[in-house]
Design an enzyme around this catalytic site. Sequence first.
Site, PDB file in Angstrom:
ATOM      1  N   ASP A   1       0.828  -1.204   0.000  1.00 42.20           N
ATOM      2  CA  ASP A   1       0.000   0.000   0.000  1.00 42.20           C
ATOM      3  C   ASP A   1       0.866   1.260   0.000  1.00 42.20           C
ATOM      4  OD1 ASP A   1      -2.905   0.952   0.615  1.00 42.20           O
ATOM      5  OD2 ASP A   1      -1.655   2.100   1.993  1.00 42.20           O
TER       6      ASP A   1
ATOM      7  N   GLU B   1      14.169 -15.337  -0.560  1.00 40.69           N
ATOM      8  CA  GLU B   1      14.519 -16.462   0.331  1.00 40.69           C
ATOM      9  C   GLU B   1      13.534 -17.616   0.164  1.00 40.69           C
ATOM     10  OE1 GLU B   1      14.270 -15.000   4.336  1.00 40.69           O
ATOM     11  OE2 GLU B   1      15.850 -13.502   3.979  1.00 40.69           O
TER      12      GLU B   1
HETATM   13  C1  NOJ Z   1      -4.272   3.135  -0.647  1.00 39.53           C
HETATM   14  C2  NOJ Z   1      -5.448   2.234  -0.414  1.00 39.53           C
HETATM   15  O1  NOJ Z   1      -5.763   1.575  -1.607  1.00 39.53           O
HETATM   16  C3  NOJ Z   1      -6.556   3.100   0.119  1.00 39.53           C
HETATM   17  O2  NOJ Z   1      -7.780   2.406   0.179  1.00 39.53           O
HETATM   18  C4  NOJ Z   1      -6.153   3.636   1.461  1.00 39.53           C
HETATM   19  O3  NOJ Z   1      -7.140   4.529   1.926  1.00 39.53           O
HETATM   20  C5  NOJ Z   1      -4.814   4.369   1.396  1.00 39.53           C
HETATM   21  N1  NOJ Z   1      -3.824   3.680   0.609  1.00 39.53           N
HETATM   22  C6  NOJ Z   1      -4.245   4.568   2.778  1.00 39.53           C
HETATM   23  O4  NOJ Z   1      -3.824   3.333   3.288  1.00 39.53           O
END
Ligand code: NOJ
Length: 527
Positions: A204, A245
């Site tokens: 993310d 790994e």
């Molecule tokens: C990207 C994620 O896809 C989204 O849903 C989220 O709100 C933000 N990152 C923060 O984690």
Amino acid sequence: MSHQDSQWWRDAVIYQVYPRSYADADGDGVGDIAGIRAHLGHLADLGVDAIWMSPWYPSPMADAGYDVADFRDIDPAFGTLAEAEALVEEAHAAGIRMIVDIVPNHISSEHPWFKAALASPDAPERDYFWFRPGRGPNGDEMPTDWVGEFGGTTWTRVPDGQWYLHLFTPEQPDLNWDHPDVRAEFESILRFWFDRGVDGIRIDSAALLLKDESLPEVRDGEPHPFHDLDGVHDVYRAWRRVADEYGGDRALIGEVWMPEVERFANYLRPDELHAAFNFDFLGCAWDPALMRECVDRTLHAHKAIGAPATWVLSNHDVTRHVTRYGRQDTTFSFDNNLDGTPVDLELGTRRARAAALLSLSLPGATYIYQGEELGLWENENIPPEQYQDPMWGRRGHSRDGCRVPLPWTGDTEPFGFTTGSPWLPQPAEWKDRTVQAQTGDPSSMLELYRSAIARRRTEEGLHQPAMSWIDAGENVLAYTRGDRFACVVNMSGAPIALPDHESLLLASGPLDGDRLPPDTAVWLRLL
Ligand code: NOJ
């Protein structure tokens, strides 16, 4: 495209499961792992190679699970760790790989680290975050004027007077990636999930981790203080070593929003991530010249570093593409969300069908967001008081319209999603969009996806690494893969003649005699 293929991420079809909205087994209106296990057959029938599971960890749900309180367990609303492990096994038994979502930029304010950091200004855990004194004589001005990713300010003051940084909501404090303990902790979390057999990690907000510790303001023409700092690549080199790994078949897939393709490609160098989402394609207008440029730009950038391209039309953050493609302006961006502008759903659906054949026949991996295979559109009629997305209060745009629970069976809400009341309302018109209603109907979106994914597996040309454009007329996207496969997408306003071919493999909609109507695509066997 087989489970045995060690470089599976290069051309996999990857299906995003948003666990709150896939299927609910316990009747509380929120999807859960038991629901996913009960409906795993849908994904096997669809023929996908892998599942990407949006966060399922314990979370106060300030940002729908992207505020993680414990990366080594499962939120009770979704089930238990044992159920998650069983799902990984069952998916594997069905020939489906599993990707979990890791959120390294921030954690939940309920995570033990942050609670310890708040307990005292001298707590060593403060160094895991970005605590800073404020500006101004009393320290009551924020350390910077940075604008958050959801809009709004990025610092919150704690009772002892210090401020902490959060690029998203205050419930998502940013981690300090200059601290070795933070790096070690996440490498350990990767191992935790790899040890449970997961095949990949979706990362993310992958470009945000590092910050300029001198905290400069964001200024045009100057290096950005928190986006895409060079040091972030060391983090992913270390993660790659961890992934490697495990025998070389575990993939790291980055969420990298980046307009500059060269900077984007840096994340995909051979010792970093295996793949990253193509948001350039997702945001591109339904326009032949722009689409073609986007495809060329994508393939060029990826070829230079030997990385596979990805093709993404929708996800849990963006307006569903049936809706986008039915608008006058068919682009997507958070700054220009076009909420409430007129939508022609019939046109949007026709284009979404053509886009399915486009995205499933370009070289690389294709991502499907749950419900896309059912032709779901954005629910723009959710009463605002039911919105749960924290973006709503900050940007005046809610992502909940694309997060509505899936319709499975029956004629009325909740369409088999739950025995209770779904956490977000489903449009009544989705009675024609259920899995049940579409199964066996050759004209349905679901059967189109099933046929296309099945054909993709067996079609020799679609296993070739490259594509070549062919001329099929103005405002037509047409290309070959290998010697005998072609895809033609008519983006012009009039029917066109098809190139010479031996047979029609698949069409996204009815032909007009032997001509291809506007906003329609075909897969052809060439002579
Ligand atoms: C990207 C994620 O896809 C989204 O849903 C989220 O709100 C933000 N990152 C923060 O984690």
